[in-house]
Design an enzyme around this catalytic site. Structure first.
Site, PDB file in Angstrom:
ATOM      1  N   LYS A 146      68.063  30.487  68.046  1.00 52.46           N
ATOM      2  CA  LYS A 146      68.258  31.938  68.077  1.00 52.46           C
ATOM      3  C   LYS A 146      69.697  32.230  68.473  1.00 52.46           C
ATOM      4  CE  LYS A 146      67.756  35.763  71.134  1.00 52.46           C
ATOM      5  NZ  LYS A 146      68.936  36.319  70.541  1.00 52.46           N
ATOM      6  N   PRO A 147      70.516  32.766  67.557  1.00 58.27           N
ATOM      7  CA  PRO A 147      71.888  33.127  67.937  1.00 58.27           C
ATOM      8  C   PRO A 147      71.906  34.420  68.724  1.00 58.27           C
ATOM      9  CG  PRO A 147      71.486  33.703  65.648  1.00 58.27           C
ATOM     10  CD  PRO A 147      70.235  33.004  66.133  1.00 58.27           C
ATOM     11  N   SER A 148      72.990  34.646  69.457  1.00 57.80           N
ATOM     12  CA  SER A 148      73.186  35.906  70.159  1.00 57.80           C
ATOM     13  C   SER A 148      73.257  37.048  69.152  1.00 57.80           C
ATOM     14  CB  SER A 148      74.488  35.856  70.959  1.00 57.80           C
ATOM     15  OG  SER A 148      74.869  37.150  71.377  1.00 57.80           O
ATOM     16  N   GLU A 177      72.079  25.796  80.934  1.00 56.11           N
ATOM     17  CA  GLU A 177      73.504  25.809  81.300  1.00 56.11           C
ATOM     18  C   GLU A 177      73.860  27.264  81.525  1.00 56.11           C
ATOM     19  OE1 GLU A 177      77.116  26.452  81.454  1.00 56.11           O
ATOM     20  OE2 GLU A 177      77.207  25.989  79.314  1.00 56.11           O
ATOM     21  N   CYS A 199      82.166  29.779  80.818  1.00 60.49           N
ATOM     22  CA  CYS A 199      81.457  29.550  82.085  1.00 60.49           C
ATOM     23  C   CYS A 199      82.180  28.589  83.011  1.00 60.49           C
ATOM     24  CB  CYS A 199      80.046  29.044  81.811  1.00 60.49           C
ATOM     25  SG  CYS A 199      80.002  27.557  80.782  1.00 60.49           S
ATOM     26  N   ASN A 200      82.975  27.666  82.469  1.00 54.04           N
ATOM     27  CA  ASN A 200      83.685  26.745  83.358  1.00 54.04           C
ATOM     28  C   ASN A 200      85.140  27.138  83.579  1.00 54.04           C
ATOM     29  OD1 ASN A 200      84.535  26.072  80.806  1.00 54.04           O
ATOM     30  ND2 ASN A 200      84.238  23.862  81.038  1.00 54.04           N
ATOM     31  N   GLU A 241      85.592  20.153  79.346  1.00 50.93           N
ATOM     32  CA  GLU A 241      84.846  18.904  79.413  1.00 50.93           C
ATOM     33  C   GLU A 241      84.988  18.063  78.146  1.00 50.93           C
ATOM     34  OE1 GLU A 241      81.950  22.002  77.801  1.00 50.93           O
ATOM     35  OE2 GLU A 241      83.565  21.910  79.289  1.00 50.93           O
ATOM     36  N   HIS A 268      78.006  17.653  81.013  1.00 47.83           N
ATOM     37  CA  HIS A 268      78.254  19.049  81.361  1.00 47.83           C
ATOM     38  C   HIS A 268      76.980  19.613  81.972  1.00 47.83           C
ATOM     39  CE1 HIS A 268      80.123  22.960  81.205  1.00 47.83           C
ATOM     40  NE2 HIS A 268      79.165  23.457  80.436  1.00 47.83           N
TER      41      HIS A 268
END
Length: 491
Positions: free
Chosen positions: A180-182, A255, A289-290, A448, A454
């Site tokens: 499911k894509p955004s 994640e 996010c990182n 990463e 990750h």
């Protein structure tokens, strides 16, 4: 309005090897964040259509898992080859629907192709074990077997790479997948379905369904035929996934968010620290996010560091990445994201924060732009230091001793990534041993490796991606006790 509607592109879902619209007739409209203009429509799937995709994946998995792993890997190699052939088209699509600058869009598309190749190579390397048995005439074996149907719930910030990160390990280990894509960035995923179809991946092995999380995501989470749910998204989304997965004890790999601290010691190479932190912060327009989300600099070098950081942040050019390849940063994903970032900065200033660079929305082509921003004189317990910003904003605090810095860095609900800049090996070792994060970067920006791992601690997630550890997420462990009777052997 009618002319604009006709000009919109339209993409279809991919279910059981067929391209289709939703029978409901409902559609989602996708905006270009650089201009605020509508660029496409995609189907808004119903719960029944999501079940159809899950059922197709469930049936396909029965034969897919019997396909030799090397053959499954070859399909991924074929996907990688086709991605490279279509890279220019895919790069343009990524820029249009997500707002990446061209260099980063190029990196995402080509890195995704490499990732498919990397995961394909795992076909001959993931393995089980043979153990010594306590019993006479017995072999004890541990086999690694596919879980079944995987659900991949994709974010908008890396809408193409996360396809590879979820689909690659799932397929090579014998699982099938429903993705499911955004709703902000569905175009690339639905376009990618054409690649899967072109290379001949068997029907039902890969399914891509667009629609709201409350319908498509909820069904993927609660359907008993789903064996593993892999989400990249917010902490709030992760908690909802866990609630749904608990109804049938599906495995989850989550994640989630981050609030990455960067520690700059007095013995650091200040220029290296400044550039690395900026590269980490404005990467993907600050929506990663990182990314570095807060900076702790030792008092001895704070003035020098803040001055250099503020100058370089102020020099970053912002604009429409499809019109100028030389800009340093594009827009945020939507109006809500822009308002969130601006609101956090405004509240921090009202609480006493001092802006040393940026601090404002930018009026560019009706897009969702915010200036690269540095803010000092903020408190450790403040919103802007504790909560994820997800925008090009760097709050900077000072510290006296490394003990203080590590304590403040660990004072967070998140634990995804961290970094330290120091020329002292003992400082680096202390940080590596004591920072409460899944990843720590020493004297470099936060990004990463595909063969690393990750994963986050605390509210940054459960499970992980990349490397052999990421492959293990998609495998069940099956212990086999084989008792023999040598006296019955023929021979």
């Amino acid at each position: 309005m009618a002319q604009n509607a006709v000009a919109l592109k339209h993409y279809q879902m991919y279910i059981n090897g067929e391209f289709k619209d939703s029978e409901s007739g409902n559609m989602l409209t996708v905006l270009n964040p650089s201009t605020g203009e509508a660029i496409s429509t995609v189907p808004s799937a119903t719960r029944e259509e999501t079940k159809e995709a899950i059922d197709a994946a469930y049936e396909a998995e029965k034969s897919w898992k019997k396909v030799p792993a090397a053959t499954r890997g070859q399909y991924l190699h074929d996907v990688a080859t086709e991605v490279r052939k279509q890279k220019d088209h895919l790069i343009e699509m990524l820029q249009e629907e997500q707002g990446k600058i061209k260099s980063l869009a190029t990196t995402e598309i080509l890195f995704s192709a490499d990732y498919f190749d990397y995961m394909a190579s795992a076909a001959r390397t993931y393995e089980g074990e043979i153990l010594q048995s306590d019993n006479k005439n017995e072999n004890t074996m541990i086999a690694k077997q596919p879980i079944g149907v995987a659900a991949g719930i994709l974010p908008w910030n890396f809408p193409f790479f996360l396809i590879a990160r979820k689909m690659g390990p799932a397929l090579v280990t014998g699982n099938t997948i429903v993705m499911k894509p955004s709703s902000d960035t569905p175009n690339l995923a639905l376009e990618f379905a054409k690649i899967c179809d072109k290379v001949g991946i068997p029907k039902g092995v890969v399914n891509i369904v667009s629609g709201p999380g409350s319908v498509v995501g909820d069904e993927l989470t609660r359907n008993k035929k789903i064996g593993i749910i892999s989400l990249t998204g917010s902490v709030e989304s992760g908690k909802r996934i866990m609630e749904g997965a608990a109804t049938h004890m599906a495995k989850v790999s989550l994640e989630l968010g981050g609030k990455a601290p960067a520690i700059v010691c007095k013995d650091a190479d200040i220029d290296l620290a400044v550039q690395s932190i900026i590269d980490s912060r404005v990467d993907n327009n600050g929506q990663l996010c990182n990314n570095c989300e807060r900076v702790y600099v030792q008092e001895d070098v704070a003035d020098e560091f803040i001055k250099k950081l503020s100058k370089k942040m102020s020099e970053i050019t912002v604009g429409n990445p499809m019109k100028d390849e030389k800009i340093g940063m594009g827009p945020l994903i939507n109006q809500a994201a822009l308002d969130k970032v601006a609101g956090m900065v405004d509240r921090a200033v009202k609480a006493g924060g001092k802006i040393t660079a940026g601090g404002h929305k930018l009026n560019i082509e009706n897009g969702f732009y915010y200036e690269p921003t540095v803010i000092t004189n903020v408190k450790q317990d403040s919103e802007i230091v504790q909560d994820e910003i997800f925008g090009p904003v760097l709050p900077v605090l000072t510290f006296k001793t490394l003990d203080d810095a590590i304590e403040m860095a660990n004072d967070s609900d998140f634990g995804l990534t961290s970094s330290i800049f120091t020329e002292n090996l003992d400082n680096a070792m202390r940080a590596a041993n004591e920072l409460e994060d899944g990843e720590t970067y020493i004297n470099r920006f936060n990004f990463e490796a595909m063969n690393g791992s990750h994963s986050g601690w605390k509210e940054s997630g459960i499970g992980g991606d990349d490397g052999r550890h990421g492959i293990e997420e998609y495998l069940n462990t099956h212990v086999i006790y084989l008792q023999g009777h040598p006296e019955k052997a023929n021979g």
